[in-house]
Design an enzyme around this catalytic site. Structure first.
Site, PDB file in Angstrom:
ATOM      1  N   GLU A 116       0.786  -1.245   0.000  1.00  0.00           N
ATOM      2  CA  GLU A 116       0.000   0.000   0.000  1.00  0.00           C
ATOM      3  C   GLU A 116       0.816   1.294   0.000  1.00  0.00           C
ATOM      4  OE1 GLU A 116      -2.733  -1.002   3.261  1.00  0.00           O
ATOM      5  OE2 GLU A 116      -1.559   0.195   4.674  1.00  0.00           O
ATOM      6  N   GLU A 162      -5.799  -7.942   1.474  1.00  0.00           N
ATOM      7  CA  GLU A 162      -6.279  -7.771   2.848  1.00  0.00           C
ATOM      8  C   GLU A 162      -7.744  -7.389   2.795  1.00  0.00           C
ATOM      9  OE1 GLU A 162      -4.006  -5.013   5.283  1.00  0.00           O
ATOM     10  OE2 GLU A 162      -2.110  -5.780   4.509  1.00  0.00           O
TER      11      GLU A 162
END
Ligand SMILES: *[C@@H]1O[C@H](CO)[C@@H](O)[C@H](O)[C@H]1NC(C)=O
Ligand SMILES: *[C@@H]1O[C@H](CO)[C@@H](O)[C@H](O)[C@H]1NC(C)=O
Ligand SMILES: *[C@@H]1O[C@H](CO)[C@@H](O)[C@H](O)[C@H]1NC(C)=O
Ligand SMILES: *[C@@H]1O[C@H](CO)[C@@H](O)[C@H](O)[C@H]1NC(C)=O
Ligand SMILES: *[C@@H]1O[C@H](CO)[C@@H](O)[C@H](O)[C@H]1NC(C)=O
Length: 515
Positions: A193, A402
């Protein structure tokens, strides 16, 4: 034909159709509705579970420094779940749960303590042990190289991601990983990320290495410059990522046959009001948070909107860099938890001193992210993200890296809200898959209760609970672990033990089981 029989036949036909329609409902699905090669797993990351922070030659990362300065509710990863010593036990739990794959990250400063130079044999041994344990139990390792944990040595030496020197050091680190583990690891993610890392760490100062400048800091910091550092850090991440991918393709791909990708933090984007202004603000947020990385990866350059709004503060790619970045991914990882409201702030674009956030000309309501409440149920938001990647970003192969529900750390093992969340979100992935999204796998965050970046040990996401009052740090399956296990073993998903999921109650009463 007797009218009675005719009626019965029509009725049965109707019932059949009714059942067929119901079984394609995303609330009632099973493992077998997904392609056979679809991967279901769960994940953690190094600093969040390993512990042994000072053992066997590991040195601190920027995350250690952040935690020890007290920014994670006083918690730190010194011991975490002690996965460094308990990995065999953990792999047995994964096996019992029926995971196809385990997503974890390598601690750069455990493998190469100074960030560059000699490899630490004990670090090498640990990751070899973990990978071998997974493989011998039939569980695929999916490995991330950087998860908020740049070696502190490189931060001290040249300010880490702000310097071009990081590109070479990251590529060498990736080289060690590909060379040492690539015979068994087929799925690599370079950086986790980076979009939210660059914003959080260099604009708002809320994550390591916690840099920002007034008036933009959420937590004040003595270092940083929010006006251009987020763009610079992101630029170096794209260059380091693409350099590692190029290395893999040149030196390892033919022999190892693996895949290299990068993952992004995503969220549902909701206009605060149903006005043209707020809807346009949503488009800008999409461009700044997703297009920032996806457009260079697809086309070799930043979105024109970003270049317009950030001007000279956003770095330019040379022709050679642009060529290297373009196409430098085999898959995209999606991190997804929730949705945020967005409202127009285009007036802010008239201000001379602007940070990344002001450059969006919008206000993103990320307060949700900073609290510890459960995430609202919005499975449509994940579908919206998958639809965006399908239509705007070339429908790349996607792993949901995720996804999971946050609860308070003292919550019971009967984590019904987590089961409901996972059930709804996996269902929405199935809907997207059927609607043409190129999703290849799904990883529940997290395999066990871990040390969380912003919340420390205050909130938890795990399928397994870790008893922090027990010196042995024993793990206990929650209801969600049992549900995931049942799902992976092929059962329909409406029942877990004595719990009947709410959304399913109408379907469960039909009582069919349709393959
Ligand atoms: C940040 O950088 C900009 C552009 O170089 C400069 O104008 C500004 O003064 C800097 N701000 C701080 C707090 O150093
Ligand atoms: C977010 O926006 C929706 C409408 O799109 C609104 O109903 C809701 O109240 C907003 N939430 C917050 C926290 O402002
Ligand atoms: C968890 O702790 C919070 C704060 O101490 C408390 O308000 C809450 O009732 C507790 N919840 C449970 C399930 O024990
Ligand atoms: C399904 O895909 C079509 C074509 O991309 C799109 O118009 C539609 O909105 C998608 N449906 C959902 C629920 O995402
Ligand atoms: C998996 O399902 C099969 C058939 O439904 C059952 O016999 C078996 O016990 C289940 N295995 C586990 C580990 O639950």
């Amino acid at each position: 034909m007797e009218p009675q029989i005719y009626f019965t036949l029509v009725f049965l036909l109707f019932l059949n159709l009714y059942v067929l329609v119901l079984t394609t409902d995303h609330n009632n699905y099973s493992r077998s509705d997904f392609p056979v090669d679809f991967i279901f797993g769960s994940g953690t990351s190094a600093y969040q579970v390993e512990g042994a922070a000072y053992e066997d030659g590991r040195t601190p990362s920027i995350w250690d420094t952040f935690a020890h300065a007290g920014f994670a509710y006083g918690g730190n990863g010194d011991v975490a779940c002690d996965a460094y010593h308990k990995y065999k036990e953990d792999v047995q739990l994964m096996l019992e749960t029926g995971l196809h794959a385990y997503r974890f990250s390598i601690s750069w400063s455990r493998l190469i303590p100074n960030g560059r130079g000699p490899v630490n044999p004990k670090g090498l041994q640990y990751y070899n042990n973990l990978i071998n344990e997974l493989i011998s139990n039939g569980i695929q390792p999916h490995v991330t190289l950087h998860n908020y944990d740049l070696p502190q040595a490189l931060e001290d030496d040249y300010e880490g991601w702000l310097s071009r020197r990081v590109i070479k050091d990251f590529t060498n680190y990736a080289d060690v990983c590909f060379r040492e583990f690539g015979d068994r690891v087929k799925y690599w993610t370079t950086v986790n990320e980076p979009n939210i890392f660059a914003m959080g760490s260099y604009d708002q100062g809320i994550s390591p290495p916690r840099r920002c400048s007034p008036p933009f800091c959420i937590i004040t910091s003595s270092k940083g410059n929010s006006t251009f550092e987020p763009y610079l850090a992101a630029h170096h991440i794209l260059l380091a990522h693409s350099s590692a991918v190029r290395l893999y393709r040149r030196k390892y791909r033919e022999q190892q046959q693996g895949f290299v990708g990068i993952s992004f933090y995503t969220f549902g984007i909701v206009p605060q009001t149903n006005t043209e202004k707020d809807r346009a603000a949503c488009e800008r947020i999409r461009t700044f948070y997703f297009g920032w990385f996806m457009e260079p990866l697809l086309h070799g350059d930043y979105p024109s909107l970003m270049k317009e709004n950030a001007g000279a503060r956003i770095p330019a790619f040379t022709t050679r860099e642009s060529e290297q970045v373009k196409g430098s991914y085999d898959f995209i990882g999606i991190i997804h938890y929730t949705k945020f409201n967005v409202s127009d702030n285009s007036d802010g674009l008239n201000t001379k001193l602007r940070d990344f956030s002001a450059d969006t000309g919008a206000i993103l309501g990320i307060k949700d992210l900073l609290g510890d409440e459960e995430y609202p149920m919005a499975p449509w938001a994940l579908q919206e993200v998958l639809e965006t990647f399908k239509t705007l970003y070339g429908n790349p192969p996607i792993f949901i890296h995720e996804n999971g529900q946050r609860t308070v750390s003292n919550a019971s093992l009967r984590d019904v809200s987590r089961v409901e969340y996972l059930h709804a979100y996996i269902g929405s992935v199935l809907d997207s898959l059927r609607n043409g999204s190129n999703v290849k796998g799904y990883f529940v965050w997290s395999f066990m209760d871990a040390f969380e970046l912003l919340d420390g040990y205050k909130s938890i996401y795990g399928l397994y609970s870790v008893d922090r009052n027990d010196p042995e740090l024993r793990r206990y399956p929650k209801l969600s672990a049992k549900w995931y296990k049942q799902f992976l073993n092929g059962s329909r998903t409406s029942l877990v033990g004595d719990i009947k999921l709410k959304e399913d109650s109408s379907l469960a009463s039909v009582g069919h089981s349709f393959q």
